[in-house]
Design an enzyme around this catalytic site. Structure first.
Site, PDB file in Angstrom:
ATOM      1  N   ASP A   1       0.863  -1.182   0.000  1.00  0.00           N
ATOM      2  CA  ASP A   1       0.000   0.000   0.000  1.00  0.00           C
ATOM      3  C   ASP A   1       0.904   1.239   0.000  1.00  0.00           C
ATOM      4  O   ASP A   1       1.369   1.665  -1.053  1.00  0.00           O
ATOM      5  CB  ASP A   1      -0.893  -0.099   1.244  1.00  0.00           C
ATOM      6  CG  ASP A   1      -1.936   0.979   1.351  1.00  0.00           C
ATOM      7  OD1 ASP A   1      -2.524   1.331   0.327  1.00  0.00           O
ATOM      8  OD2 ASP A   1      -2.179   1.485   2.471  1.00  0.00           O
TER       9      ASP A   1
ATOM     10  N   ASP B   1      -7.799  -7.953   6.126  1.00  0.00           N
ATOM     11  CA  ASP B   1      -8.814  -7.767   7.159  1.00  0.00           C
ATOM     12  C   ASP B   1      -9.338  -6.344   7.224  1.00  0.00           C
ATOM     13  O   ASP B   1      -8.713  -5.405   6.721  1.00  0.00           O
ATOM     14  CB  ASP B   1      -8.213  -8.102   8.532  1.00  0.00           C
ATOM     15  CG  ASP B   1      -7.217  -7.035   9.008  1.00  0.00           C
ATOM     16  OD1 ASP B   1      -6.209  -6.820   8.301  1.00  0.00           O
ATOM     17  OD2 ASP B   1      -7.471  -6.395  10.047  1.00  0.00           O
TER      18      ASP B   1
HETATM   19  P1  IMP Z   1       1.917  -0.562   3.725  1.00  0.00           P
HETATM   20  O1  IMP Z   1       1.102   0.687   3.783  1.00  0.00           O
HETATM   21  O2  IMP Z   1       2.431  -0.840   2.333  1.00  0.00           O
HETATM   22  O3  IMP Z   1       3.001  -0.552   4.753  1.00  0.00           O
HETATM   23  O4  IMP Z   1       0.944  -1.775   4.060  1.00  0.00           O
HETATM   24  C1  IMP Z   1       0.750  -2.150   5.385  1.00  0.00           C
HETATM   25  C2  IMP Z   1      -0.381  -3.087   5.576  1.00  0.00           C
HETATM   26  O5  IMP Z   1      -1.594  -2.365   5.518  1.00  0.00           O
HETATM   27  C3  IMP Z   1      -0.587  -4.230   4.586  1.00  0.00           C
HETATM   28  O6  IMP Z   1       0.261  -5.320   4.767  1.00  0.00           O
HETATM   29  C4  IMP Z   1      -2.021  -4.592   4.954  1.00  0.00           C
HETATM   30  O7  IMP Z   1      -2.039  -5.436   6.074  1.00  0.00           O
HETATM   31  C5  IMP Z   1      -2.628  -3.247   5.282  1.00  0.00           C
HETATM   32  N1  IMP Z   1      -3.484  -2.766   4.175  1.00  0.00           N
HETATM   33  C6  IMP Z   1      -3.197  -1.848   3.243  1.00  0.00           C
HETATM   34  N2  IMP Z   1      -4.217  -1.668   2.381  1.00  0.00           N
HETATM   35  C7  IMP Z   1      -5.199  -2.520   2.817  1.00  0.00           C
HETATM   36  C8  IMP Z   1      -6.533  -2.833   2.341  1.00  0.00           C
HETATM   37  O8  IMP Z   1      -7.053  -2.313   1.342  1.00  0.00           O
HETATM   38  N3  IMP Z   1      -7.216  -3.772   3.052  1.00  0.00           N
HETATM   39  C9  IMP Z   1      -6.704  -4.401   4.155  1.00  0.00           C
HETATM   40  N4  IMP Z   1      -5.465  -4.152   4.623  1.00  0.00           N
HETATM   41  C10 IMP Z   1      -4.725  -3.210   3.958  1.00  0.00           C
END
Ligand code: IMP
Ligand code: MG
Length: 178
Positions: A103, A159
Site C-alpha cells: 500500500d 482484514d
Molecule cells: P503498507 O502501507 O504498504 O506498509 O501496508 C501495510 C499493511 O496495511 C498491509 O500489509 C495490509 O495489512 C494493510 N493494508 C493496506 N491496504 C489494505 C486494504 O485495502 N485492506 C486491508 N489491509 C490493507
C-alpha cells in the site's frame, strides 16, 4: 455470514488460483539456480496467499513467518516493530517475502532494510495485491498478483478490524460498515 457484508467481488477465487499458478512458474524459473530459498510470509495477511502460492513452487524451499506492526500516529515513516521474528537465520540467504498488499510501501521497505541488516544476500517481494496510487516510499514488489485502485479491500487474508480474512476472494465492504 461474512459474505453478506460484501458490496462487490474485486478478484475471484478462480482468478487468484490462476494467478498463483503463473507466479509460481515465474518463481520456479527465476530461482532455478538458487540454493536454499527462504519464503517469508508476513503475518497475518499473507497466510492464504502463501498457502496457495507454495503449491505451485517446485523448488526446494523453506518457509518461515514474521509479523510486524506499524506504530500509528507517529510521524516517522518506517517506524515498525517486529512482533514475531523468524525462527531461521537469514545470513547469506536469498529471501522472498510473501505479502498480502503493498500500500504505502512502508512495511516492505522497512522489512527489506532489516533483513539486509541481518545479512540476507537478496530480498525480493511477492505481493498478492498492489495499490501503486498510495505509495509513500520508493519501493516496489518484484512479483505482483493484481494491481488495484485506491479502494479498501478485504478477504483472502486481508482484514478490516481483524475480520474477513477467511473470505476466499478479494472484495469491497458495503459502505455502511465503515
Ligand atoms: P503498507 O502501507 O504498504 O506498509 O501496508 C501495510 C499493511 O496495511 C498491509 O500489509 C495490509 O495489512 C494493510 N493494508 C493496506 N491496504 C489494505 C486494504 O485495502 N485492506 C486491508 N489491509 C490493507
Ligand atoms: Mg499485512
Amino acid at each position: 455470514m461474512i459474505k453478506d457484508d460484501i458490496k462487490k467481488v474485486l478478484v475471484s477465487e478462480k482468478q487468484i488460483v490462476e494467478r498463483c499458478k503463473q507466479l509460481g512458474s515465474e518463481i520456479n524459473e527465476d530461482y532455478r539456480d538458487t540454493k536454499d530459498l527462504l519464503l517469508v510470509g508476513i503475518l497475518k495477511g499473507s497466510l492464504p496467499f502463501m498457502a496457495e502460492l507454495i503449491k505451485y513452487i517446485e523448488l526446494d524451499v523453506e518457509i518461515d513467518f514474521m509479523a510486524a506492526k506499524s506504530y500509528q500516529g507517529t510521524e516517522s515513516l518506517g517506524d515498525i516493530k517486529i512482533v514475531k521474528d523468524l525462527d531461521t537465520s537469514v545470513m547469506g540467504r536469498d529471501l522472498l517475502l510473501v505479502e498480502d498488499i503493498v500500500d504505502t510501501g512502508i512495511t516492505i521497505k522497512e522489512l527489506k532494510r532489516l533483513l539486509y541488516n541481518k545479512g540476507a544476500r537478496d530480498v525480493k517481494v511477492v505481493s498478492l495485491l498492489d495499490k501503486p496510487s498510495r505509495r509513500q516510499v520508493d519501493v516496489e514488489a518484484d512479483y505482483i498478483g493484481f494491481q488495484i485502485e485506491n479502494e479498501f479491500v478485504v478477504g483472502f487474508g486481508l482484514d478490516y478490524n481483524q475480520k474477513y480474512r477467511n473470505l476466499p476472494y478479494i472484495g469491497v465492504l458495503k459502505d455502511e460498515l465503515y
